[in-house]
Design an enzyme around this catalytic site. Sequence first.
Site, mmCIF file in Angstrom:
data_model
loop_
_atom_site.group_PDB
_atom_site.id
_atom_site.type_symbol
_atom_site.label_atom_id
_atom_site.label_comp_id
_atom_site.label_asym_id
_atom_site.label_seq_id
_atom_site.Cartn_x
_atom_site.Cartn_y
_atom_site.Cartn_z
ATOM 1 N N LYS A 196 0.847 -1.109 0.152
ATOM 2 C CA LYS A 196 -0.450 -0.116 -0.239
ATOM 3 C C LYS A 196 1.029 0.993 0.183
ATOM 4 C CE LYS A 196 -4.431 1.533 -0.066
ATOM 5 N NZ LYS A 196 -5.339 0.753 -0.844
ATOM 6 N N SER A 391 -8.609 -1.185 -4.768
ATOM 7 C CA SER A 391 -9.283 -0.554 -3.597
ATOM 8 C C SER A 391 -10.299 -0.247 -3.109
ATOM 9 C CB SER A 391 -8.238 0.589 -2.534
ATOM 10 O OG SER A 391 -7.908 0.899 -2.224
#
Length: 597
Positions: A196, A391
Amino acid sequence: MKKFLQQTFASFIGSLAGLFFFFALSAGGLFFFFMAVLMNSNTPQVDNQSVLVFNLNSQITDSTGDRPLTVVLGEESPDILSLRQITTAINRAAEDERITALFLDGSKGNINTGYGSLTEIRTALENFKNSGKKIISYNVSLGEKDYFLTSLADEIYLNPLGTVEMNGLSSAQLFFADALEKYGIGVQVIRVGQYKSAVEPFTRNDFSPESQLQTEELLTNLWDIYTDKITESPTLTPSSINNIADNIGLLKAEEAQELELVDTLGYPDEVNDNLKIISNNENSDSVPTIDIGEYVAITNRNNTQNVKYTIAILHIDGNIVDGMGRVGEVGGDRMAQEIEKIRDDDNIKGVVVRINSPGGSAIASELIARELELTAQEKPIVISMGDVAASGGYWIATAGEKIFANESTITGSIGVFGLLFNLEDIADNIGINADVIKTNELADIGNTFKTKTEQEINIYQSNVDQIYTLFLEKVAQSRSLSTSEVDEIAQGRVWLGSIAQEIGLVDEIGGLDSAIEYLNTVLELNEQYKIQEFPQRRNWESELLTALGGANFKASNLDKVALTNTIWNLNSELELVDIINKPNRIYTILPFKMNIK
């Protein structure tokens, strides 16, 4: 100055409205009204032996939704076409006896959309070509995205002074940790997921090993798909394309013809002469043509008559934000209202959720997913992924019973992060001191003029951990996997659609048309349906009034912060102002703005 503009604009609108009502209520107004009706009745028609024209310079959107003011006011702005308009027109034209050929017109510029959308357009072009009709293309210059489509043409024309770009794919990223330190802007990070990397531009000066690994794999897989597609003709191979990309990169027209990337070097008049022959109009002064927008409008009138059922397409197109959202954004509250409308409409038998979003607010993503889950109890919901559904976009996708994606869709990025900015050093450097009086130890936890304590960081981190766990559980339940299995392929990692199918994040490879056909089959509609798209378009007037009514950045935020905001917006899907104003927000969004070139 701004107040003057507001007053002037309001006066202009008021005067215009007054004139409108005056003419509307007068004989002259009635005359103009009837003239308008007569003009509108003079709609274009499809002539026999026509050529369908696809302007490659068109602005391709995923939906027919919001139209930003910048597009309305832009000089010589390109045609605006939704992806579905393009694929629908090409597929219908394949079966329309009045259409004899398709012209890919690159004379006005190059195509600019994602590879997911390009894949769906290419599929429609393949269908058209398989019908036995010819495709002709002409470009002044050919970019790699143009060539992804024009490589299907029966004859590829290139201007004699044109060029062909064939140099591979890249994705550049700016890093400015040193710059932020120099300007005194502090950043503290909370996240879950080793891949991430959305926070890395603020904390590093280069790609992390994890970010470099996933980006290299993504670009390599996408390039392999690209070279396989454009070398379906026997004269080219992936090896020859890679040799060109490594050693030449930008080919002059003669080089491109010699290497058989293009067929003919010529000018528009020569292309027009060829189109006359192909369309059986060689004895005519001109070739009857019709562009995609007009063709869809005409054929829609015939294809929506006497249909019994409706399939809704809900477009999740843009960054996901809390509230109603601005033009070009996906507001969680606004989408919830739209989904409720769909759920309450008995004529709507099924829903395709078309996701073209890198993600955004975790709270807004969950709000949208929850409304879809409620709707799924009453009518089937399937997911169609566009260029990117990652996401928070993937969070929403968990509400569907089946997920369709293109080979080159960017998806995954199952991870969570937060950014905590502080302006303590900036304030100190210019003599501003922030003091706080509070009743409890954590009363000023959201203060952006101080560095967060370890206790405060731990509080934020626990919230991020909780949301990540919820994310894993939603994906596990949706994909019939264990949370540990999801965690192995999550960690914020980004995948192409083809790989996502292999690891269980996607069900089938296919575009929006495939998702619609799935509902047609499951619901046994027998093609007796019409499409209704949500949400409805918002106009530019409200955007203009908003722009005149408020500034994006107050002077008190300082020029240094404005500079950082500019740099950030070049690299991220997030807006720095929103992060600073709402420091406790948690995000599920792509690692960075993935501009693949």
